[in-house]
Design a protein around this motif. Structure first.
Motif: not given
Length: 251
Positions: A84-90, A95-98, A117-118
């Motif tokens: 999960v790149d951008g887990s803080t966003n998740a 909706p900007w994590y991958a 992933l979003a």
């Protein structure tokens, strides 16, 4: 060549299955509290890593994961994974994590997949075969001048660099794919060695396959299979813009 093409397709299918597993593991009830593992790691990061490893570990590949380290074994191909790149966003519902995935061999990045992933938007690339977003070919913007450009930043610079606008979006893999697709003109890491190879390896191949340029701000090799190493990537769709970003970044 046919054998290489078949192997590349196998690897791409493996990366797709891995991204599917990551997405399935991101359930609404995931625990986003701190895991107590390495700094910045959430319990959810570990859960998603377990899911992607369940797909990758039985396959004939080594694995280098942000969450679980390096396990190459005797395999020729290593898959670099950021579950999960951008887990803080998740964790915040931004909706900007991958999931970012890159299969590498002795010649460098070979096959890559980065999936938001979003939203499900998926970037893919095969070495020598171009890059796509949701199956459609992509290309960078062609912006030449920093003053006309929209730049994504990781971290905060101490001074204004002269960009037209900037965005700080929070997931380097997607930011770099934005450069590859022309959604963004450039990207710069403003921190000192905060990004691991899992943050950018997949997107780096996607960029290179469409002619976008990615370089470490200090001129170091970006592809390092050592989980302790960090780099400072800067990217642009053109050499002229990249030179201006590097000059501003290193001033």
């Amino acid at each position: 060549m046919a054998t290489d093409d078949a192997r590349n397709l196998e690897l791409l299918e493996l990366l797709r299955a891995t991204a599917d597993a990551a997405g399935a593991a991101l359930t609404p009830d995931l625990d986003w509290s701190v895991s107590g593992g390495h700094p910045g790691q959430h319990v959810a990061d570990v859960v998603v890593d377990d899911a992607v490893r369940s797909v990758l570990d039985p396959a004939p590949v080594g694995v280098l994961s942000e969450e679980s380290g390096m396990d190459q074994g005797a395999h020729e191909v290593v898959v670099i994974v950021d579950p999960v790149d951008g887990s803080t966003n998740a964790s915040l519902g931004i909706p900007w994590y991958a999931t970012s995935l890159c299969a590498v061999d002795d010649a460098g990045p070979r096959v890559a997949l980065v999936r938001n992933l979003a939203t499900g938007v998926t970037y893919e690339a095969v070495r020598g075969g171009g890059a796509t977003c949701d199956g459609a070919p992509i290309r960078p913007s062609g912006a030449q001048d920093l003053g006309d450009s929209i730049i994504a930043l990781n971290g905060r610079p101490e001074t204004y660099w002269g960009w037209r606008q900037y965005r700080s979006l929070g997931a380097a893999a997607l930011d770099l794919c934005g450069v590859a697709s022309g959604m963004l003109d450039g990207f710069a890491d403003c921190t000192r060695d905060s990004l691991g190879v899992w943050d950018y390896a997949g997107a780096m191949l996607i960029c290179s396959e469409v002619g976008a340029l990615v370089q470490d701000a200090e001129g170091r090799d970006l592809l390092v299979l050592d989980p302790s190493q960090r780099r400072t990537p800067v990217a642009a769709g053109t050499g002229a813009l990249l030179a201006q970003l590097l000059a501003a970044r290193n001033a």
